[in-house]
Design a protein around this motif. Structure first.
Motif, PDB file in Angstrom:
ATOM      1  N   SER A  98      74.938  81.370  76.352  1.00 47.62           N
ATOM      2  CA  SER A  98      74.759  80.547  76.193  1.00 47.62           C
ATOM      3  C   SER A  98      75.009  80.122  74.797  1.00 47.62           C
ATOM      4  N   PRO A  99      75.101  78.335  74.421  1.00 46.17           N
ATOM      5  CA  PRO A  99      75.484  78.042  73.014  1.00 46.17           C
ATOM      6  C   PRO A  99      74.151  77.424  72.849  1.00 46.17           C
ATOM      7  N   ASP A 100      73.790  77.329  71.694  1.00 43.90           N
ATOM      8  CA  ASP A 100      73.143  77.003  70.951  1.00 43.90           C
ATOM      9  C   ASP A 100      72.272  75.905  71.266  1.00 43.90           C
ATOM     10  N   PHE A 101      71.016  76.056  71.970  1.00 46.66           N
ATOM     11  CA  PHE A 101      70.486  74.309  72.295  1.00 46.66           C
ATOM     12  C   PHE A 101      70.424  73.302  71.650  1.00 46.66           C
ATOM     13  N   ALA A 102      70.200  73.207  70.463  1.00 49.23           N
ATOM     14  CA  ALA A 102      70.918  71.598  69.686  1.00 49.23           C
ATOM     15  C   ALA A 102      72.217  71.768  69.864  1.00 49.23           C
ATOM     16  N   ASP A 103      73.084  72.328  69.445  1.00 48.31           N
ATOM     17  CA  ASP A 103      74.277  72.153  69.491  1.00 48.31           C
ATOM     18  C   ASP A 103      74.814  71.831  71.235  1.00 48.31           C
ATOM     19  N   GLN A 104      74.513  72.131  72.419  1.00 50.80           N
ATOM     20  CA  GLN A 104      74.568  70.674  73.675  1.00 50.80           C
ATOM     21  C   GLN A 104      73.857  70.484  73.308  1.00 50.80           C
ATOM     22  N   VAL A 105      72.815  69.841  72.938  1.00 54.18           N
ATOM     23  CA  VAL A 105      71.882  68.448  73.268  1.00 54.18           C
ATOM     24  C   VAL A 105      73.362  67.456  72.355  1.00 54.18           C
ATOM     25  N   ASP A 106      73.701  67.514  71.146  1.00 60.53           N
ATOM     26  CA  ASP A 106      74.344  66.986  70.628  1.00 60.53           C
ATOM     27  C   ASP A 106      75.800  66.929  70.822  1.00 60.53           C
ATOM     28  N   ASP A 107      76.268  68.210  71.736  1.00 54.31           N
ATOM     29  CA  ASP A 107      77.441  67.509  72.544  1.00 54.31           C
ATOM     30  C   ASP A 107      76.978  66.512  73.344  1.00 54.31           C
ATOM     31  N   ILE A 108      76.596  66.435  74.031  1.00 52.11           N
ATOM     32  CA  ILE A 108      76.141  65.594  75.465  1.00 52.11           C
ATOM     33  C   ILE A 108      76.159  64.790  74.694  1.00 52.11           C
ATOM     34  N   GLY A 152      62.060  65.613  68.188  1.00 49.70           N
ATOM     35  CA  GLY A 152      62.112  64.747  67.121  1.00 49.70           C
ATOM     36  C   GLY A 152      62.882  64.515  65.911  1.00 49.70           C
ATOM     37  N   GLU A 153      64.270  65.679  65.783  1.00 49.73           N
ATOM     38  CA  GLU A 153      65.170  65.262  64.571  1.00 49.73           C
ATOM     39  C   GLU A 153      66.253  64.169  65.308  1.00 49.73           C
ATOM     40  N   ARG A 154      65.959  64.279  66.385  1.00 49.43           N
ATOM     41  CA  ARG A 154      67.060  63.512  67.045  1.00 49.43           C
ATOM     42  C   ARG A 154      67.082  61.676  67.698  1.00 49.43           C
ATOM     43  N   GLY A 155      65.361  61.662  67.078  1.00 48.07           N
ATOM     44  CA  GLY A 155      64.955  60.374  67.954  1.00 48.07           C
ATOM     45  C   GLY A 155      64.752  59.893  69.539  1.00 48.07           C
ATOM     46  N   ALA A 157      58.255  65.857  63.261  1.00 48.75           N
ATOM     47  CA  ALA A 157      59.956  66.381  63.075  1.00 48.75           C
ATOM     48  C   ALA A 157      60.634  64.557  63.182  1.00 48.75           C
ATOM     49  N   PHE A 158      59.643  63.994  64.043  1.00 49.90           N
ATOM     50  CA  PHE A 158      60.317  62.684  64.405  1.00 49.90           C
ATOM     51  C   PHE A 158      61.058  61.981  63.234  1.00 49.90           C
ATOM     52  N   LYS A 159      63.128  61.997  63.868  1.00 49.22           N
ATOM     53  CA  LYS A 159      63.372  60.716  62.904  1.00 49.22           C
ATOM     54  C   LYS A 159      63.725  59.138  64.232  1.00 49.22           C
ATOM     55  N   PRO A 160      63.611  58.622  62.729  1.00 44.78           N
ATOM     56  CA  PRO A 160      64.218  56.615  64.282  1.00 44.78           C
ATOM     57  C   PRO A 160      65.423  56.445  64.061  1.00 44.78           C
ATOM     58  N   SER A 161      66.016  56.900  65.773  1.00 44.05           N
ATOM     59  CA  SER A 161      67.259  56.929  66.146  1.00 44.05           C
ATOM     60  C   SER A 161      67.297  55.069  66.406  1.00 44.05           C
ATOM     61  N   LYS A 162      68.788  54.735  67.009  1.00 47.53           N
ATOM     62  CA  LYS A 162      68.885  53.958  67.600  1.00 47.53           C
ATOM     63  C   LYS A 162      68.179  53.974  69.279  1.00 47.53           C
ATOM     64  N   ALA A 213      62.270  53.162  68.151  1.00 48.23           N
ATOM     65  CA  ALA A 213      61.905  53.966  66.366  1.00 48.23           C
ATOM     66  C   ALA A 213      60.311  54.347  66.086  1.00 48.23           C
ATOM     67  N   SER A 214      60.061  55.029  67.388  1.00 46.17           N
ATOM     68  CA  SER A 214      58.710  55.728  67.059  1.00 46.17           C
ATOM     69  C   SER A 214      58.799  56.530  67.892  1.00 46.17           C
ATOM     70  N   PRO A 215      58.616  57.918  67.680  1.00 38.74           N
ATOM     71  CA  PRO A 215      58.252  58.446  68.986  1.00 38.74           C
ATOM     72  C   PRO A 215      57.547  57.986  70.159  1.00 38.74           C
ATOM     73  N   HIS A 216      58.079  58.742  71.280  1.00 37.84           N
ATOM     74  CA  HIS A 216      57.397  58.582  72.410  1.00 37.84           C
ATOM     75  C   HIS A 216      57.197  59.714  73.349  1.00 37.84           C
ATOM     76  N   LEU A 217      56.156  60.374  74.241  1.00 36.35           N
ATOM     77  CA  LEU A 217      55.781  61.464  74.660  1.00 36.35           C
ATOM     78  C   LEU A 217      54.936  61.315  75.640  1.00 36.35           C
ATOM     79  N   ILE A 218      55.535  62.002  76.718  1.00 38.65           N
ATOM     80  CA  ILE A 218      55.159  61.412  78.126  1.00 38.65           C
ATOM     81  C   ILE A 218      54.368  63.356  78.212  1.00 38.65           C
ATOM     82  N   VAL A 219      53.569  63.843  78.888  1.00 32.67           N
ATOM     83  CA  VAL A 219      52.331  64.924  78.538  1.00 32.67           C
ATOM     84  C   VAL A 219      52.401  64.664  80.628  1.00 32.67           C
ATOM     85  N   SER A 220      52.519  66.503  81.123  1.00 36.84           N
ATOM     86  CA  SER A 220      52.342  66.893  82.678  1.00 36.84           C
ATOM     87  C   SER A 220      50.991  67.135  82.744  1.00 36.84           C
TER      88      SER A 220
END
Length: 373
Positions: free
Chosen positions: A167-177, A220-223, A247-252, A255-262
């Protein structure tokens, strides 16, 4: 008002079939839309005798076809078992037919096989003691070391991948998606690749996680919006939420963190009925944590016949202590505590009972009470 959404595992009841479970899922999704729930997510589980949600993209397409307005998505696709391109094509296909309604939740369970194999060789550290934070129980932590050491667990993991595949690194897969969806993917040699369907799809991308580890960091890093699992790993939900926000950084996208909790919930007209409906839950969790896979969900009578050992009780204590069971008002109050303690923007509830009608009624009662509160 904080939105309520549903996570469905398509549970197979004792005496039922996978077909029964899937028909129940489609019925519940239609009812959830009528009750006013915001999202309807399905999980990905494999080799579980009591769970039918093994192929989330297929089930999501069926749910989207059976509904009209509710958002439908995965909670979550296990990226370690698929390539980024395959995931984008699958969800791009669904979005092409049901545009603007599809959520793509990403999880790193499949990537964790090597980590878990190493964990199985080590003596786990002593768990953190239970504590209460802003009224929310954070139970003593559960170690997955024994489960990771199960030969059956290792076999199932190997069967989900081609021989020799890594399996590739998770961060790399998210970036590819992200790149494939945006049409900006380039190989190391500079070659472009385009996903059809998929490129330009109007998907809402989520990351799901149970701790303050890589999943929370990547989200967080990918917003990206993040889902933290109080129902799977209640002892680490605050760590996950805090790590995501740090870790959050704003993205397209955000603009701010958005969290859902189960959260696991069971609601009935009165406390005694709710406790009766929820009584098989401990036995069901035990079946997962012993490595056998989720068993068909028992009846209360079947659960009552189980002879519990002290080891059994310890194995499932954190999950039983953090299941919200009771009348609509009782459960709504507990969910508000969860929301306030974690700072959740949305709540994701999952309910399993033996009889489908009881599960539908639980969600109906909760939705009615939540609107009033």
């Amino acid at each position: 008002m904080t939105s309520l959404s549903i996570l469905d595992l398509a549970p197979i009841p004792s005496g039922g079939t996978a077909g029964d479970a899937l028909r129940n899922t489609l019925d519940l999704a239609r009812r959830a839309e009528a009750f006013g729930y915001h999202r309807y997510w399905v999980a990905e589980h494999h080799f579980a005798p009591g769970v039918a949600s093994a192929a989330p993209s297929v089930l999501i397409a069926l749910v989207a076809a059976a509904t009209s307005t509710i958002r439908v998505g995965a909670g979550a696709v296990q990226l370690g078992h698929q390539t980024a391109l395959a995931v984008v094509e699958q969800f791009g296909l669904i979005d092409a037919l049901y545009p603007g309604r599809i959520d793509l939740g990403l999880g790193r369970s499949g990537q964790r096989r090597t980590e878990l194999a190493e964990l199985a060789k080590k003596t786990p550290p002593p768990p953190k003691p239970a504590r209460v934070v802003d009224g929310l129980l954070i139970p003593e932590g559960f170690s997955f070391a024994a489960l990771a050491a199960s030969p059956l667990f290792a076999l199932y993991g190997s069967l989900l991948q081609q021989p020799g595949a890594e399996s590739p690194d998770f961060a790399d897969q998210v970036d590819d998606i992200v790149a494939l969806l945006a049409g900006t993917y380039r190989s190391a040699e500079g070659l472009a690749a385009h996903a059809v369907p998929g490129e330009g799809a109007n998907l809402e991308l989520w990351v799901l996680g149970s701790s303050g580890g890589q999943s929370a960091q990547v989200a967080g890093e990918r917003g990206l919006p993040f889902a933290a699992n109080y129902h799977v790993s209640p002892s680490t939900v605050l760590e996950a939420a805090d790590a995501y926000r740090a870790a959050f950084k704003p993205s397209k996208t955000l603009a701010s963190p958005h969290l859902i909790v189960s959260a696991d919930v069971v609601v009935a007209e009165d406390e005694d009925t709710a406790r009766e409906l929820a009584s098989p839950y401990g036995l069901w969790v035990r079946s997962i944590r012993t490595g056998a896979g989720a068993m068909p969900f028992p009846t209360p009578e079947e659960a009552a016949a189980h002879e519990w050992t002290e080891e059994d009780r310890t194995l499932v204590a954190d999950r039983l202590d953090t299941q919200f069971v009771g009348s609509p008002r009782t459960v709504a109050e507990k969910l508000r505590v969860l929301r306030d303690a974690t700072g959740a923007d949305e709540l994701l509830v999952t309910t399993i009972t033996h009889d489908h009608a009881d599960r539908v009624r639980s969600f109906e009662l909760l939705a009615e009470e939540w609107r009033r509160s």
